[in-house]
Write an enzyme that holds these catalytic residues in place. Structure first.
Site, mmCIF file in Angstrom:
data_model
loop_
_atom_site.group_PDB
_atom_site.id
_atom_site.type_symbol
_atom_site.label_atom_id
_atom_site.label_comp_id
_atom_site.label_asym_id
_atom_site.label_seq_id
_atom_site.Cartn_x
_atom_site.Cartn_y
_atom_site.Cartn_z
ATOM 1 N N HIS A 35 0.300 3.857 11.619
ATOM 2 C CA HIS A 35 -0.514 3.807 10.418
ATOM 3 C C HIS A 35 -0.675 2.455 9.703
ATOM 4 O O HIS A 35 -1.622 1.909 9.170
ATOM 5 C CB HIS A 35 -0.461 4.828 9.435
ATOM 6 C CG HIS A 35 0.727 4.865 8.390
ATOM 7 N ND1 HIS A 35 2.045 4.886 8.769
ATOM 8 C CD2 HIS A 35 0.667 4.113 7.102
ATOM 9 C CE1 HIS A 35 2.380 4.885 7.580
ATOM 10 N NE2 HIS A 35 2.057 4.284 6.590
ATOM 11 N N HIS A 50 6.732 -0.008 12.378
ATOM 12 C CA HIS A 50 5.878 -0.761 11.387
ATOM 13 C C HIS A 50 6.289 -2.031 11.459
ATOM 14 O O HIS A 50 5.427 -3.091 11.480
ATOM 15 C CB HIS A 50 6.017 -0.073 10.066
ATOM 16 C CG HIS A 50 5.540 1.562 10.143
ATOM 17 N ND1 HIS A 50 4.761 2.215 10.827
ATOM 18 C CD2 HIS A 50 6.074 2.631 9.400
ATOM 19 C CE1 HIS A 50 4.749 3.395 10.365
ATOM 20 N NE2 HIS A 50 5.279 3.672 9.534
HETATM 21 C C1 BG6 Z 1 6.144 6.585 7.263
HETATM 22 C C2 BG6 Z 1 7.860 6.853 7.242
HETATM 23 O O1 BG6 Z 1 5.976 6.132 8.814
HETATM 24 O O2 BG6 Z 1 5.696 5.594 6.637
HETATM 25 C C3 BG6 Z 1 8.037 7.155 6.012
HETATM 26 O O3 BG6 Z 1 8.024 7.797 8.388
HETATM 27 C C4 BG6 Z 1 7.648 6.073 5.057
HETATM 28 O O4 BG6 Z 1 9.508 7.282 5.809
HETATM 29 C C5 BG6 Z 1 6.199 5.830 5.161
HETATM 30 O O5 BG6 Z 1 7.665 6.393 3.695
HETATM 31 C C6 BG6 Z 1 5.644 4.397 4.618
HETATM 32 O O6 BG6 Z 1 4.276 4.452 4.498
HETATM 33 P P1 BG6 Z 1 3.512 3.651 3.362
HETATM 34 O O7 BG6 Z 1 2.239 3.517 4.032
HETATM 35 O O8 BG6 Z 1 3.462 4.455 2.341
HETATM 36 O O9 BG6 Z 1 4.094 2.172 3.277
#
Ligand code: BG6
Length: 491
Positions: free
Chosen positions: A178, A240
């Site tokens: 994402h 990520h």
């Molecule tokens: C997710 C993880 O992919 O991303 C989580 O599994 C994490 O542990 C999250 O909290 C963080 O996403 P964002 O968009 O809040 O930075």
């Protein structure tokens, strides 16, 4: 600018009663409907084992919208319209005969786009895909969206990809990270390839090093069972942070075609210097939060968050130094860190340029601080370029660092869509540019696997850090050994 609606579609969400669906997917679809991007006859079909029917599931969805959509964006008629597009198909999608209710719904509209969104535990990906095929539900207009994690290591990732690959072709397979849907992450492409000022300087001649920080203030938030088997390296870095590194470091693609972009990202992953087992202790740090305070409020440690009497060696913080072995980046370290229960929720990339080759201001009060580009992904998306400027006081040429500051919200004065909005619509449109291709996922696993193995073999537990701090002191030592420091803006 008017938004063009996508073609009519059925979006089938497996794991429909789970947190991701209620917190992210349904609100994302609501926003897309609100902006006129979803046609009136689209259907959102929740599939799960729980005992719901259309009526009760619509109620659950309406509650989720009320809770997770900002008040100013809520409207009763729109929420009702959205609820009317929702259906529920009860069944155990991973077992024989578990798709009967779903098949009945889908076969009413056989020719339209079908997005099968698997928001379930990854061990169900294979069984669900096989079942979809056996039930004859995979048409040429179907796609599958897989949430991360894809596997737990390289071997299991390959296995998942093989099983899914027997049912869906690679172009029908949308592996979500994402972070790629975040506006500022897409803006990295614009910054680099729609402007000339930075790209000419984007190399080892001018850049000293790069830092990527993804900090969260939350702990494991009731996801302890998943998280304790995963840890920060698998949960955040393998996907990520490595994707951010790829976008920052890749060569210009020949076009924005999905494969052109992903080919370039893959080259970065394949150029990462492999980490030998004996180096792991020197260039990686793993930590686990202990009791501490965030924003002045006491919070428990990781073990207490997991539950009474639990012990664990799982890391909730990682810092590491990566190197890319190619002409552009030779000898430019990339320092990555990510952790839970840090002092701030912040995701940012800092590109630290080298110092000026010669200082002509020697007779003045003028230590020159090298330029820095700070790309903020969240919160308050924007970019800052730190430049040396003359400060206005009299009595000589006094210099000080000043920031050229672009806040995207101020520049565009609009709500920033959530990453899932863009990614869900891309999956309907069949555009996989912002999704991970199989070889990328596997290359990322290949690079992190030696770290995981070395940690597993080591008898040392992760270093503890108090909740509310920036991780263990060894993370500071990791970068300071190289004569550099982590960028931490006081906010
Ligand atoms: C997710 C993880 O992919 O991303 C989580 O599994 C994490 O542990 C999250 O909290 C963080 O996403 P964002 O968009 O809040 O930075």
């Amino acid at each position: 600018m008017a938004i063009k609606p996508v073609d009519p579609f059925d979006c089938i969400v497996f794991g429909a009663t789970g947190d991701l669906t209620l917190r992210k997917l349904l609100p994302a679809l609501y926003h897309r409907l609100r902006d006129g991007q979803i046609p009136d006859d689209a259907r959102i079909i929740g599939a799960a084992r729980s005992d719901f029917d259309d009526k009760s599931f619509r109620l659950r969805a309406t509650e989720a919208i009320g809770k997770h959509v900002a008040k100013g964006d809520l409207s009763k008629p729109l929420t009702e319209k959205f609820a009317g597009m929702i259906h529920y198909a009860r069944g155990d999608a991973a077992t024989d005969g578990g798709l009967e209710a779903l098949a009945k719904l889908l076969n009413e509209k056989r020719d339209r786009i079908r997005v099968f969104y698997l928001a379930t535990s990854p061990d169900l990906y294979g069984p669900i895909c096989n079942n979809l095929q056996a039930a004859g539900l995979v048409t040429e207009h179907s796609r599958v969206v897989l949430e991360k994690p894809i596997g737990h290591d390289l071997a299991s990732a390959r296995q998942v990809n093989d099983v899914v690959g027997e049912v869906f072709t690679e172009t029908q397979t949308f592996r979500i990270d994402h972070y790629l849907g975040k506006e500022t992450v897409q803006n990295l492409l614009a910054l680099r390839f729609a402007n000339v000022v930075f790209e000419r300087l984007w190399n080892a001649d001018v850049i000293d090093h790069v830092q990527i920080t993804v900090g969260e203030t939350v702990g494991v938030e009731g996801r302890g069972d998943y998280y304790d088997h995963s840890g920060a390296l698998r949960d955040m870095v393998q996907n990520h942070l490595m994707q951010l590194l790829c976008l920052l470091a890749m060569e210009p693609p020949t076009s924005l075609d999905a494969n052109a972009v992903r080919d370039e990202k893959l080259k970065v992953l394949r150029s990462l210097k492999p980490i030998a087992p004996h180096e792991v202790g020197n260039i990686t740090v793993r930590g686990q939060y202990s009791q501490g305070a965030i924003d002045g409020k006491g919070v428990p440690g990781y073990l207490a968050d997991l539950g009474e009497g639990r012990s664990s060696k799982t890391e909730t913080f990682v810092a590491l130094k990566a190197e890319i072995q190619n002409w552009r980046w030779n000898n430019v370290p990339f320092y990555l860190r990510s952790g839970k229960r840090l002092p701030q929720k912040v995701s940012e990339i800092v590109v630290q340029f080298r110092g000026a080759p010669f200082n002509v201001f020697t007779r003045e009060d003028a230590a020159l601080s090298p330029n820095k580009l700070i790309i903020r992904l969240q919160p308050e998306e924007g970019m800052k370029l730190e430049l040396m400027t003359k400060s206005p006081e009299p009595g000589g040429l006094h210099l000080s660092p000043t920031q050229l500051d672009i806040s995207f919200e101020k520049a565009f004065g609009t709500r920033y869509p959530d990453a899932y909005e863009r990614l869900l619509m891309d999956s309907v449109r069949g555009n996989p540019t912002l999704f991970m291709r199989r070889d990328e996922v596997e290359a990322a696993w290949s690079w992190v696997e030696p770290i995981i193995e070395a940690w597993e073999e080591s008898r040392e537990p992760p270093r503890l850090y108090p909740a509310g701090s920036w991780g263990p002191t060894s993370a500071i030592a990791l970068i300071e050994r190289d004569g550099r420091t982590w960028y931490e803006e006081i906010r």
